[in-house]
Design a protein around this motif. Sequence first.
Motif, PDB file in Angstrom:
ATOM      1  N   ASN A 144     -29.305  25.695 -63.153  1.00  0.00           N
ATOM      2  CA  ASN A 144     -30.237  24.777 -62.511  1.00  0.00           C
ATOM      3  C   ASN A 144     -29.704  23.363 -62.461  1.00  0.00           C
ATOM      4  N   GLU A 145     -28.545  23.124 -63.087  1.00  0.00           N
ATOM      5  CA  GLU A 145     -27.998  21.781 -63.102  1.00  0.00           C
ATOM      6  C   GLU A 145     -27.444  21.411 -61.729  1.00  0.00           C
ATOM      7  N   VAL A 146     -27.700  20.188 -61.353  1.00  0.00           N
ATOM      8  CA  VAL A 146     -27.273  19.688 -60.054  1.00  0.00           C
ATOM      9  C   VAL A 146     -25.850  19.150 -60.176  1.00  0.00           C
ATOM     10  N   MET A 147     -25.027  19.474 -59.205  1.00  0.00           N
ATOM     11  CA  MET A 147     -23.677  18.932 -59.156  1.00  0.00           C
ATOM     12  C   MET A 147     -23.750  17.538 -58.548  1.00  0.00           C
ATOM     13  N   ARG A 148     -22.973  16.616 -59.125  1.00  0.00           N
ATOM     14  CA  ARG A 148     -22.953  15.235 -58.645  1.00  0.00           C
ATOM     15  C   ARG A 148     -21.522  14.834 -58.339  1.00  0.00           C
ATOM     16  N   ASP A 149     -21.398  13.781 -57.538  1.00  0.00           N
ATOM     17  CA  ASP A 149     -20.073  13.238 -57.230  1.00  0.00           C
ATOM     18  C   ASP A 149     -19.706  12.161 -58.244  1.00  0.00           C
ATOM     19  N   PHE A 150     -18.466  12.226 -58.718  1.00  0.00           N
ATOM     20  CA  PHE A 150     -17.909  11.212 -59.601  1.00  0.00           C
ATOM     21  C   PHE A 150     -16.586  10.753 -59.011  1.00  0.00           C
ATOM     22  N   PHE A 151     -16.295   9.473 -59.160  1.00  0.00           N
ATOM     23  CA  PHE A 151     -15.002   8.941 -58.737  1.00  0.00           C
ATOM     24  C   PHE A 151     -14.089   8.907 -59.955  1.00  0.00           C
ATOM     25  N   ILE A 152     -12.883   9.418 -59.794  1.00  0.00           N
ATOM     26  CA  ILE A 152     -11.873   9.349 -60.836  1.00  0.00           C
ATOM     27  C   ILE A 152     -10.875   8.289 -60.402  1.00  0.00           C
ATOM     28  N   ARG A 153     -10.765   7.212 -61.174  1.00  0.00           N
ATOM     29  CA  ARG A 153      -9.785   6.163 -60.868  1.00  0.00           C
ATOM     30  C   ARG A 153      -8.614   6.356 -61.810  1.00  0.00           C
ATOM     31  N   VAL A 154      -7.505   6.814 -61.266  1.00  0.00           N
ATOM     32  CA  VAL A 154      -6.306   7.077 -62.048  1.00  0.00           C
ATOM     33  C   VAL A 154      -5.544   5.766 -62.218  1.00  0.00           C
ATOM     34  N   ILE A 155      -5.149   5.481 -63.449  1.00  0.00           N
ATOM     35  CA  ILE A 155      -4.464   4.246 -63.796  1.00  0.00           C
ATOM     36  C   ILE A 155      -2.962   4.517 -63.819  1.00  0.00           C
ATOM     37  N   GLY A 156      -2.185   3.621 -63.222  1.00  0.00           N
ATOM     38  CA  GLY A 156      -0.732   3.755 -63.224  1.00  0.00           C
ATOM     39  C   GLY A 156      -0.064   2.407 -63.294  1.00  0.00           C
ATOM     40  N   ASN A 157       1.228   2.416 -63.501  1.00  0.00           N
ATOM     41  CA  ASN A 157       1.990   1.173 -63.619  1.00  0.00           C
ATOM     42  C   ASN A 157       2.365   0.577 -62.269  1.00  0.00           C
ATOM     43  N   THR A 158       2.455   1.401 -61.246  1.00  0.00           N
ATOM     44  CA  THR A 158       2.831   0.922 -59.918  1.00  0.00           C
ATOM     45  C   THR A 158       1.721   1.296 -58.935  1.00  0.00           C
ATOM     46  N   PRO A 159       1.660   0.631 -57.782  1.00  0.00           N
ATOM     47  CA  PRO A 159       0.620   0.972 -56.791  1.00  0.00           C
ATOM     48  C   PRO A 159       0.664   2.447 -56.366  1.00  0.00           C
ATOM     49  N   GLU A 160       1.832   3.041 -56.339  1.00  0.00           N
ATOM     50  CA  GLU A 160       1.948   4.443 -55.942  1.00  0.00           C
ATOM     51  C   GLU A 160       1.308   5.379 -56.966  1.00  0.00           C
ATOM     52  N   GLU A 161       1.232   4.933 -58.223  1.00  0.00           N
ATOM     53  CA  GLU A 161       0.671   5.764 -59.281  1.00  0.00           C
ATOM     54  C   GLU A 161      -0.841   5.587 -59.422  1.00  0.00           C
ATOM     55  N   ARG A 162      -1.424   4.606 -58.725  1.00  0.00           N
ATOM     56  CA  ARG A 162      -2.856   4.337 -58.825  1.00  0.00           C
ATOM     57  C   ARG A 162      -3.575   4.912 -57.616  1.00  0.00           C
ATOM     58  N   ILE A 174      -7.717   6.752 -56.332  1.00  0.00           N
ATOM     59  CA  ILE A 174      -9.085   7.164 -56.637  1.00  0.00           C
ATOM     60  C   ILE A 174      -9.363   8.441 -55.862  1.00  0.00           C
ATOM     61  N   TYR A 175     -10.016   9.388 -56.513  1.00  0.00           N
ATOM     62  CA  TYR A 175     -10.445  10.585 -55.795  1.00  0.00           C
ATOM     63  C   TYR A 175     -11.827  10.991 -56.277  1.00  0.00           C
ATOM     64  N   VAL A 176     -12.493  11.808 -55.500  1.00  0.00           N
ATOM     65  CA  VAL A 176     -13.856  12.249 -55.793  1.00  0.00           C
ATOM     66  C   VAL A 176     -13.790  13.652 -56.371  1.00  0.00           C
ATOM     67  N   ILE A 177     -14.601  13.872 -57.400  1.00  0.00           N
ATOM     68  CA  ILE A 177     -14.690  15.207 -57.988  1.00  0.00           C
ATOM     69  C   ILE A 177     -16.171  15.527 -58.166  1.00  0.00           C
ATOM     70  N   ARG A 178     -16.542  16.751 -57.933  1.00  0.00           N
ATOM     71  CA  ARG A 178     -17.937  17.175 -58.059  1.00  0.00           C
ATOM     72  C   ARG A 178     -18.065  17.954 -59.367  1.00  0.00           C
ATOM     73  N   ALA A 179     -19.001  17.512 -60.211  1.00  0.00           N
ATOM     74  CA  ALA A 179     -19.210  18.142 -61.510  1.00  0.00           C
ATOM     75  C   ALA A 179     -20.660  17.950 -61.939  1.00  0.00           C
ATOM     76  N   GLN A 180     -21.025  18.603 -63.047  1.00  0.00           N
ATOM     77  CA  GLN A 180     -22.393  18.502 -63.550  1.00  0.00           C
ATOM     78  C   GLN A 180     -22.630  17.197 -64.293  1.00  0.00           C
ATOM     79  N   ASP A 181     -21.595  16.687 -64.980  1.00  0.00           N
ATOM     80  CA  ASP A 181     -21.737  15.418 -65.694  1.00  0.00           C
ATOM     81  C   ASP A 181     -20.366  14.770 -65.820  1.00  0.00           C
TER      82      ASP A 181
END
Length: 71
Positions: A6-24, A26-33
């Motif tokens: 019965n749990e609703v799936m929600r959208d979360f943004f994952i902001r990946v941290i890196g040392n250079t702009p190419e390594e940084r 953001i992507y969206v992932i759908r999960a319960q929490d």
Amino acid sequence: MPGGTNEVMRDFFIRVIGNTPEERFIYVIRAQDAKAALNLHINNLGDRPCVVLDGLTGEVLERYKVDTKGR
């Protein structure tokens, strides 16, 4: 629905941290929490530092190998 949840799936943004702009990125992932979203990130991309943001408010919900200033 048998075997469902019965749990609703929600959208979360994952902001990946890196040392250079190419390594940084953001992507969206759908999960319960936020914790489930973080676990999916670790399973998919391994040991990359990141923060989990609420998809509606942008609030930081979880941090993984990142200090409070986002480094």
